[in-house]
Design a protein around this motif. Structure first.
Motif, PDB file in Angstrom:
ATOM      1  N   SER A   1     -15.126  39.921  26.798  1.00 37.65           N
ATOM      2  CA  SER A   1     -13.901  40.663  27.090  1.00 37.65           C
ATOM      3  C   SER A   1     -12.696  39.834  26.687  1.00 37.65           C
ATOM      4  O   SER A   1     -12.776  38.612  26.527  1.00 37.65           O
ATOM      5  N   ARG A   2     -11.582  40.526  26.562  1.00 36.22           N
ATOM      6  CA  ARG A   2     -10.312  39.849  26.328  1.00 36.22           C
ATOM      7  C   ARG A   2      -9.557  39.758  27.645  1.00 36.22           C
ATOM      8  O   ARG A   2      -9.367  40.766  28.335  1.00 36.22           O
ATOM      9  N   VAL A   3      -9.123  38.566  28.007  1.00 38.09           N
ATOM     10  CA  VAL A   3      -8.376  38.335  29.242  1.00 38.09           C
ATOM     11  C   VAL A   3      -6.939  37.994  28.849  1.00 38.09           C
ATOM     12  O   VAL A   3      -6.685  36.954  28.254  1.00 38.09           O
ATOM     13  N   ASP A   4      -6.010  38.876  29.167  1.00 37.36           N
ATOM     14  CA  ASP A   4      -4.602  38.756  28.748  1.00 37.36           C
ATOM     15  C   ASP A   4      -3.759  38.428  29.976  1.00 37.36           C
ATOM     16  O   ASP A   4      -3.450  39.304  30.782  1.00 37.36           O
ATOM     17  N   ILE A   5      -3.382  37.157  30.140  1.00 34.42           N
ATOM     18  CA  ILE A   5      -2.609  36.707  31.298  1.00 34.42           C
ATOM     19  C   ILE A   5      -1.177  36.384  30.862  1.00 34.42           C
ATOM     20  O   ILE A   5      -0.968  35.643  29.894  1.00 34.42           O
ATOM     21  N   ALA A   6      -0.215  36.933  31.591  1.00 35.73           N
ATOM     22  CA  ALA A   6       1.193  36.641  31.327  1.00 35.73           C
ATOM     23  C   ALA A   6       1.771  35.853  32.503  1.00 35.73           C
ATOM     24  O   ALA A   6       1.543  36.192  33.672  1.00 35.73           O
ATOM     25  N   MET A   7       2.537  34.817  32.197  1.00 35.58           N
ATOM     26  CA  MET A   7       3.185  34.046  33.245  1.00 35.58           C
ATOM     27  C   MET A   7       4.116  34.929  34.072  1.00 35.58           C
ATOM     28  O   MET A   7       4.180  34.818  35.300  1.00 35.58           O
ATOM     29  N   TYR A   8       4.836  35.815  33.403  1.00 33.33           N
ATOM     30  CA  TYR A   8       5.740  36.726  34.107  1.00 33.33           C
ATOM     31  C   TYR A   8       4.967  37.608  35.083  1.00 33.33           C
ATOM     32  O   TYR A   8       5.360  37.788  36.243  1.00 33.33           O
ATOM     33  N   ASP A   9       3.840  38.171  34.623  1.00 34.69           N
ATOM     34  CA  ASP A   9       3.030  39.018  35.494  1.00 34.69           C
ATOM     35  C   ASP A   9       2.572  38.241  36.727  1.00 34.69           C
ATOM     36  O   ASP A   9       2.584  38.760  37.852  1.00 34.69           O
ATOM     37  N   SER A  10       2.143  37.002  36.512  1.00 36.94           N
ATOM     38  CA  SER A  10       1.632  36.192  37.611  1.00 36.94           C
ATOM     39  C   SER A  10       2.717  35.920  38.645  1.00 36.94           C
ATOM     40  O   SER A  10       2.476  35.987  39.857  1.00 36.94           O
ATOM     41  N   MET A  11       3.919  35.619  38.179  1.00 33.33           N
ATOM     42  CA  MET A  11       5.002  35.344  39.117  1.00 33.33           C
ATOM     43  C   MET A  11       5.492  36.621  39.796  1.00 33.33           C
ATOM     44  O   MET A  11       5.889  36.609  40.962  1.00 33.33           O
ATOM     45  N   LEU A  12       5.461  37.741  39.079  1.00 33.12           N
ATOM     46  CA  LEU A  12       5.843  39.009  39.700  1.00 33.12           C
ATOM     47  C   LEU A  12       4.856  39.356  40.811  1.00 33.12           C
ATOM     48  O   LEU A  12       5.241  39.831  41.887  1.00 33.12           O
ATOM     49  N   SER A  13       3.569  39.093  40.567  1.00 36.02           N
ATOM     50  CA  SER A  13       2.563  39.313  41.596  1.00 36.02           C
ATOM     51  C   SER A  13       2.818  38.415  42.797  1.00 36.02           C
ATOM     52  O   SER A  13       2.682  38.846  43.952  1.00 36.02           O
ATOM     53  N   ALA A  14       3.213  37.175  42.553  1.00 35.47           N
ATOM     54  CA  ALA A  14       3.495  36.248  43.653  1.00 35.47           C
ATOM     55  C   ALA A  14       4.729  36.679  44.450  1.00 35.47           C
ATOM     56  O   ALA A  14       4.863  36.340  45.629  1.00 35.47           O
ATOM     57  N   ASN A  15       5.617  37.429  43.812  1.00 29.90           N
ATOM     58  CA  ASN A  15       6.859  37.868  44.459  1.00 29.90           C
ATOM     59  C   ASN A  15       6.724  39.263  45.054  1.00 29.90           C
ATOM     60  O   ASN A  15       7.701  39.998  45.203  1.00 29.90           O
ATOM     61  N   GLU A  16       5.492  39.632  45.428  1.00 31.07           N
ATOM     62  CA  GLU A  16       5.234  40.985  45.911  1.00 31.07           C
ATOM     63  C   GLU A  16       6.049  41.337  47.163  1.00 31.07           C
ATOM     64  O   GLU A  16       6.428  42.487  47.358  1.00 31.07           O
TER      65      GLU A  16
END
Length: 399
Positions: free
Chosen positions: A202-217
């Motif tokens: 599979s292709r795993v596409d991780i974005a730093m922005y996405d990760s921080m947005l998730s942390a700022n839930e």
């Protein structure tokens, strides 16, 4: 070997093409879990091998602590994805791997003829994991360069000073990188689990922005659900008090009174029975509303007469979440960190040593919970390519 003592990712081969922080940190966590992680580097090694701060081993040789902190337990081969001479060796290495990990900007691997489609052709079982600032899918910011602070700023996790809208100083820790690393490891393990069923990668596409947005839930939910803008870094929590950092006789500590029961215990430990008797303070919102006018002064008087560690210990032993605020000199020999094997010593070069943060994932029983050793650029090129080309039909690339 006893099957219970086999590392979780034993037998998994990871090709780590990454540099700086987000990719190397993810690769190191995979190495800690028992994967064979091979750094694929340019001639002379990836860029962070020369970044400060620099330490010296017992023989006076220089080593980058920037590099050491993120690359324990990895092998190294020197192969250039842009080189036609190196291409046969690179393709056979990819064919032998389970995971390719990289954190270049979108389009880099495609430009080298190693996009997802080509990687699938070479190895249909391969997991291809990428970490970028804003992801590989089409978006306005897709091609922007990004470091951790860029992702943190865009995702709204940089606090503001209470007296205005001026941004607070950055924490100095690469949360934008490390959060993306953790999500990359999760995605890689999920992909490997799915491959066990489907037989395909599979292709795993991780974005730093996405990760921080998730942390700022929390901020997102409060804003969208209740119309409340959370003030990150505020001196008083909007719904709990005392909740934050407070100065004691010889330093600072954090105190987190988030329940009414913890408030009762806090008042008992601090000898502030008059505060417990004040009915205005029986709820978290009431304590937050009246913190400055009622709580702050007697609380500050108690803390001014009490060492920070003593106050934290008394509160924690009574069931109130609290801890002393420790600085880096305190951390290197922190008893809790040593007890949990979260501070580990690693040999460096000729007679040198460095203490590194360990891997927080504990899976019991466990064997060698932290990968060891630091490779030099290309140290394992002959060993690994010799395994891939036993017939010697293709000469090994120079390095």
């Amino acid at each position: 070997m006893d099957s219970e003592l086999i590392p979780p990712l034993d037998g998994v081969r990871v090709l780590d093409f990454s540099r700086y922080v987000s990719g190397p940190y993810a690769g190191m966590l995979l190495a800690d879990a028992g994967a064979e992680v091979i750094k694929v580097e340019p001639e002379g090694g990836e860029v962070s091998r020369s970044l400060p701060p620099i330490m010296q081993d017992g023989a006076g040789n220089d080593h980058s602590t920037y590099f050491l902190r993120l690359n324990r337990g990895k092998k190294s081969v020197v192969l250039d994805p842009r080189s036609a001479e190196h291409r046969p060796a690179l393709e056979r290495l990819i064919a032998s791997a389970d995971v390719v990990l990289e954190n270049f900007r979108p389009g880099a691997f495609e430009a080298w003829g190693l996009g997802w489609e080509e990687l699938q052709r070479i190895n249909p079982r391969l997991t291809y994991a990428t970490i970028t600032g804003f992801g590989h899918s089409p978006s306005r910011s897709r091609d922007w360069p990004a470091f951790n602070l860029v992702a943190e700023a865009m995702a709204g996790v940089v606090g503001r000073f209470p007296e205005g809208d001026q941004p607070a100083k950055a924490a100095g820790l690469p949360f934008g990188d490390s959060m993306a690393s953790l999500h990359a490891v999760n995605g890689i393990v999920m992909s490997l689990l799915r491959r066990a069923t489907t037989g395909r990668g599979s292709r795993v596409d991780i974005a730093m922005y996405d990760s921080m947005l998730s942390a700022n839930e929390w901020s997102i939910a409060c804003q969208s659900g209740a119309g409340i803008e959370v003030e990150l870094g505020a001196t008083v929590h909007p719904w709990f008090a005392p909740y934050g950092f407070f100065e004691a006789r010889d330093g600072w500590l954090c105190i987190c009174v988030a329940t009414d029961g913890a408030w009762k215990q806090f008042c008992a430990v601090a000898g502030l029975d008059q505060l417990w008797s004040d009915m205005r303070l029986r709820t978290g919102t009431g304590r937050a509303e009246h913190f400055h006018e009622v709580i702050a002064s007697p609380m500050s008087a108690w803390l001014a007469a009490t060492p920070a560690r003593t106050a934290a210990t008394l509160l924690a032993d009574a069931g109130v979440p609290a801890a002393p605020l420790q600085r880096p000199p305190d951390l290197v020999d922190d008893e809790q960190g040593r007890t949990r094997e979260m501070l580990t010593d690693h040999p460096v070069g000729d007679g040198g040593s460095i203490t590194l943060a360990g891997n927080p994932v504990r899976i019991e029983p466990r064997l060698a919970p932290h990968a060891q050793g630091f490779s030099t650029p290309g140290q394992h090129t002959d060993e690994i390519l010799g395994e891939l080309f036993p017939e010697h039909a293709i000469s090994l690339p120079s390095h």
